[in-house]
Design an enzyme around this catalytic site. Sequence first.
Site, PDB file in Angstrom:
ATOM      1  N   GLY A 207       0.812  -1.216   0.000  1.00 30.88           N
ATOM      2  CA  GLY A 207       0.000   0.000   0.000  1.00 30.88           C
ATOM      3  C   GLY A 207       0.841   1.260   0.000  1.00 30.88           C
ATOM      4  O   GLY A 207       0.475   2.275  -0.600  1.00 30.88           O
TER       5      GLY A 207
ATOM      6  N   ARG B  92       1.738  35.447 -14.753  1.00 35.44           N
ATOM      7  CA  ARG B  92       1.795  36.538 -13.781  1.00 35.44           C
ATOM      8  C   ARG B  92       2.914  37.532 -14.115  1.00 35.44           C
ATOM      9  O   ARG B  92       4.076  37.144 -14.239  1.00 35.44           O
ATOM     10  CB  ARG B  92       2.035  35.935 -12.379  1.00 35.44           C
ATOM     11  CG  ARG B  92       2.307  36.938 -11.285  1.00 35.44           C
ATOM     12  CD  ARG B  92       1.069  37.728 -10.939  1.00 35.44           C
ATOM     13  NE  ARG B  92       1.310  38.602  -9.801  1.00 35.44           N
ATOM     14  CZ  ARG B  92       0.470  39.568  -9.455  1.00 35.44           C
ATOM     15  NH1 ARG B  92      -0.653  39.769 -10.124  1.00 35.44           N
ATOM     16  NH2 ARG B  92       0.745  40.317  -8.411  1.00 35.44           N
TER      17      ARG B  92
ATOM     18  N   GLN C 140      15.305  34.498 -12.887  1.00 39.40           N
ATOM     19  CA  GLN C 140      16.089  33.290 -12.644  1.00 39.40           C
ATOM     20  C   GLN C 140      15.786  32.687 -11.263  1.00 39.40           C
ATOM     21  O   GLN C 140      15.776  31.467 -11.110  1.00 39.40           O
ATOM     22  CB  GLN C 140      17.583  33.610 -12.760  1.00 39.40           C
ATOM     23  CG  GLN C 140      18.414  32.361 -12.882  1.00 39.40           C
ATOM     24  CD  GLN C 140      19.888  32.677 -12.990  1.00 39.40           C
ATOM     25  OE1 GLN C 140      20.427  33.459 -12.196  1.00 39.40           O
ATOM     26  NE2 GLN C 140      20.545  32.097 -13.963  1.00 39.40           N
TER      27      GLN C 140
ATOM     28  N   GLU D 240      -0.797   5.093   6.642  1.00 36.61           N
ATOM     29  CA  GLU D 240      -0.049   3.878   6.257  1.00 36.61           C
ATOM     30  C   GLU D 240       1.365   3.897   6.842  1.00 36.61           C
ATOM     31  O   GLU D 240       2.328   3.489   6.198  1.00 36.61           O
ATOM     32  CB  GLU D 240      -0.063   3.686   4.741  1.00 36.61           C
ATOM     33  CG  GLU D 240      -1.484   3.455   4.257  1.00 36.61           C
ATOM     34  CD  GLU D 240      -1.591   2.734   2.933  1.00 36.61           C
ATOM     35  OE1 GLU D 240      -0.680   1.975   2.579  1.00 36.61           O
ATOM     36  OE2 GLU D 240      -2.636   2.915   2.276  1.00 36.61           O
TER      37      GLU D 240
HETATM   38  C1  LIG Z   1      -6.946  10.698   6.684  1.00 36.47           C
HETATM   39  C2  LIG Z   1      -6.551   9.409   7.336  1.00 36.47           C
HETATM   40  C3  LIG Z   1      -6.891   8.218   6.733  1.00 36.47           C
HETATM   41  C4  LIG Z   1      -6.549   7.003   7.342  1.00 36.47           C
HETATM   42  N1  LIG Z   1      -6.954   5.830   6.775  1.00 36.47           N
HETATM   43  C5  LIG Z   1      -6.773   4.661   7.456  1.00 36.47           C
HETATM   44  C6  LIG Z   1      -7.348   3.451   6.982  1.00 36.47           C
HETATM   45  O1  LIG Z   1      -7.994   3.395   5.926  1.00 36.47           O
HETATM   46  N2  LIG Z   1      -7.191   2.328   7.727  1.00 36.47           N
HETATM   47  C7  LIG Z   1      -6.497   2.326   8.888  1.00 36.47           C
HETATM   48  O2  LIG Z   1      -6.394   1.258   9.508  1.00 36.47           O
HETATM   49  N3  LIG Z   1      -5.928   3.471   9.367  1.00 36.47           N
HETATM   50  C8  LIG Z   1      -6.057   4.632   8.676  1.00 36.47           C
HETATM   51  N4  LIG Z   1      -5.515   5.798   9.164  1.00 36.47           N
HETATM   52  C9  LIG Z   1      -4.771   5.774  10.412  1.00 36.47           C
HETATM   53  C10 LIG Z   1      -3.296   6.064  10.257  1.00 36.47           C
HETATM   54  O3  LIG Z   1      -2.662   4.958   9.658  1.00 36.47           O
HETATM   55  C11 LIG Z   1      -2.730   6.446  11.632  1.00 36.47           C
HETATM   56  O4  LIG Z   1      -3.250   7.710  11.953  1.00 36.47           O
HETATM   57  C12 LIG Z   1      -1.224   6.442  11.638  1.00 36.47           C
HETATM   58  O5  LIG Z   1      -0.714   5.146  11.520  1.00 36.47           O
HETATM   59  C13 LIG Z   1      -0.656   7.086  12.889  1.00 36.47           C
HETATM   60  O6  LIG Z   1      -1.250   6.573  14.051  1.00 36.47           O
HETATM   61  P1  LIG Z   1      -1.801   7.574  15.180  1.00 36.47           P
HETATM   62  O7  LIG Z   1      -2.676   8.561  14.506  1.00 36.47           O
HETATM   63  O8  LIG Z   1      -2.357   6.783  16.282  1.00 36.47           O
HETATM   64  O9  LIG Z   1      -0.508   8.368  15.686  1.00 36.47           O
HETATM   65  P2  LIG Z   1       0.522   7.860  16.787  1.00 36.47           P
HETATM   66  O10 LIG Z   1       0.920   6.457  16.548  1.00 36.47           O
HETATM   67  O11 LIG Z   1      -0.009   8.215  18.144  1.00 36.47           O
HETATM   68  O12 LIG Z   1       1.771   8.794  16.475  1.00 36.47           O
HETATM   69  C14 LIG Z   1       1.877  10.137  16.951  1.00 36.47           C
HETATM   70  C15 LIG Z   1       3.314  10.608  16.673  1.00 36.47           C
HETATM   71  O13 LIG Z   1       4.241   9.802  17.428  1.00 36.47           O
HETATM   72  C16 LIG Z   1       5.216   9.267  16.566  1.00 36.47           C
HETATM   73  N5  LIG Z   1       5.596   7.927  17.066  1.00 36.47           N
HETATM   74  C17 LIG Z   1       4.776   6.959  17.540  1.00 36.47           C
HETATM   75  N6  LIG Z   1       5.500   5.884  17.899  1.00 36.47           N
HETATM   76  C18 LIG Z   1       6.798   6.167  17.648  1.00 36.47           C
HETATM   77  C19 LIG Z   1       8.026   5.470  17.798  1.00 36.47           C
HETATM   78  N7  LIG Z   1       8.082   4.229  18.266  1.00 36.47           N
HETATM   79  N8  LIG Z   1       9.183   6.101  17.432  1.00 36.47           N
HETATM   80  C20 LIG Z   1       9.152   7.348  16.940  1.00 36.47           C
HETATM   81  N9  LIG Z   1       8.019   8.067  16.764  1.00 36.47           N
HETATM   82  C21 LIG Z   1       6.856   7.487  17.110  1.00 36.47           C
HETATM   83  C22 LIG Z   1       4.547   9.203  15.184  1.00 36.47           C
HETATM   84  O14 LIG Z   1       5.512   9.187  14.152  1.00 36.47           O
HETATM   85  C23 LIG Z   1       3.696  10.457  15.196  1.00 36.47           C
HETATM   86  O15 LIG Z   1       4.467  11.566  14.796  1.00 36.47           O
HETATM   87  C24 LIG Z   1      -5.818   7.018   8.550  1.00 36.47           C
HETATM   88  C25 LIG Z   1      -5.463   8.234   9.137  1.00 36.47           C
HETATM   89  C26 LIG Z   1      -5.832   9.428   8.549  1.00 36.47           C
HETATM   90  C27 LIG Z   1      -5.468  10.720   9.236  1.00 36.47           C
END
Ligand SMILES: Cc1cc2nc3c(=O)[nH]c(=O)nc-3n(C[C@H](O)[C@H](O)[C@H](O)COP(=O)(O)OP(=O)(O)OC[C@H]3O[C@@H](n4cnc5c(N)ncnc54)[C@H](O)[C@@H]3O)c2cc1C
Length: 393
Positions: free
Chosen positions: A254, A280, A291, A375
Amino acid sequence: MSHPATASETAPRALTSLTDEESLFRQSVREFADQQVRPLAPEMDEQGKFSADLIKQFFELGLMGIAIPEEYGGQGGSFFNSILAVEELSRADASAGVVVDVQNTLVNNALLIWASEEQKRRYLPRLAADTVGAYALSEAGSGSDAFALATKAEDRGDVYVLNGRKLWITNGAEAGLFIVFANVAPEKGYRGITAFLVERDFTGFTVGKKENKLGIRASSTCELILEDCAVKKENVLGEVGRGYKIAIETLNEGRIGIGAQMVGLSEGALEYGISYTKERQQFGNPIARFQGVQFQIAQIATELEAARLMVYNAARLKDAGENFVAQAAMAKLFTSQVAEHVTSQVVELYGGYGYTKDYPAEKYYRDAKIGKIYEGTSNMQLQTIAKLILGDI
Ligand SMILES: Cc1cc2nc3c(=O)[nH]c(=O)nc-3n(C[C@H](O)[C@H](O)[C@H](O)COP(=O)(O)OP(=O)(O)OC[C@H]3O[C@@H](n4cnc5c(N)ncnc54)[C@H](O)[C@@H]3O)c2cc1C
């Protein structure tokens, strides 16, 4: 005796070389996107709602079953074809890109690899013809730590009874079929995670609140509620306890699709940026004559070229059956950085007008932001890449 192959016959093709079939396919999606998707994009964005008629057209054009074999009603295309479609649609509207992306690279792909023959016969023709799919892994408490999911599936003989809530599910508002990940044995941790094929009208299944988002506003992002939702055992996708493997493998693929979305939207933004700078006038000249402006355009065009090569390479590796996991993670990481930079630069090229909703630049900028989040966030991509590069330390 046959002639030995010449160098030109054996040399690998350039990454951007397309077969005649791929070229025609790309052209037809591009024309459709320009004529049918682009005009609807601003209103769909404003209203936060995807056009049902457009989804119907996606099905009619075969865009919802690109790699589904013809025997199941699909187009019999390659993964690379799906990538081209996502890129071309996203050039016009990134929400259109993700609707088609989730259908092809996550849902159809998971069924093609993991479904039983009976499940394929039951669901693939519908996914190709009229049923939108969704992929439900994330929950309020488990995003990056996806395998900490709390949705449970209890074994009750012929059925599993699912209880829990999913969050952020793309295509949730439109989907008729959901791949839902739930844990059948929480005491076993991730080894209890199992994928279920859940139809929208199953008792105990409800689609909840739709998010009001910054970007890709027309693509629905919904909560799912499972309350004593009975799912027959014949609807387990793959083996019980192997859902984690399905999730890891489908998300690896994906990610290339999200890379294509980022490349397509960057291309769309850049095209607007180029034509605006040629029109523009400031200081008695089109601003494209300066440039400083030319260098800004040259820089983002170069980044976009590199981003596209990474996506195409990862997709070609997948189609060739070679290992592509690092390349997919790198492609998603890099293309989302490029998309953020390209679209931000295009807003600036438009000057004050870029900051208004009267011009398309600000929408591309908002749409680009999601690339670093879903993802697997950029940190999660870095984690995957680092693990593959460094091995056990
Ligand atoms: C518009 C949209 C569409 C989506 N569609 C789908 C879908 O179709 N199906 C589905 O299942 N999910 C979907 N998602 C969910 C998406 O995959 C998650 O939001 C994403 O994986 C992040 O998880 P979280 O939001 O819980 O953030 P968190 O996991 O809480 O992360 C918050 C922050 O902490 C950081 N972080 C967390 N753990 C660590 C680590 N171990 N080391 C370093 N940094 C870390 C992250 O990088 C991030 O910056 C969607 C999300 C959005 C916003």
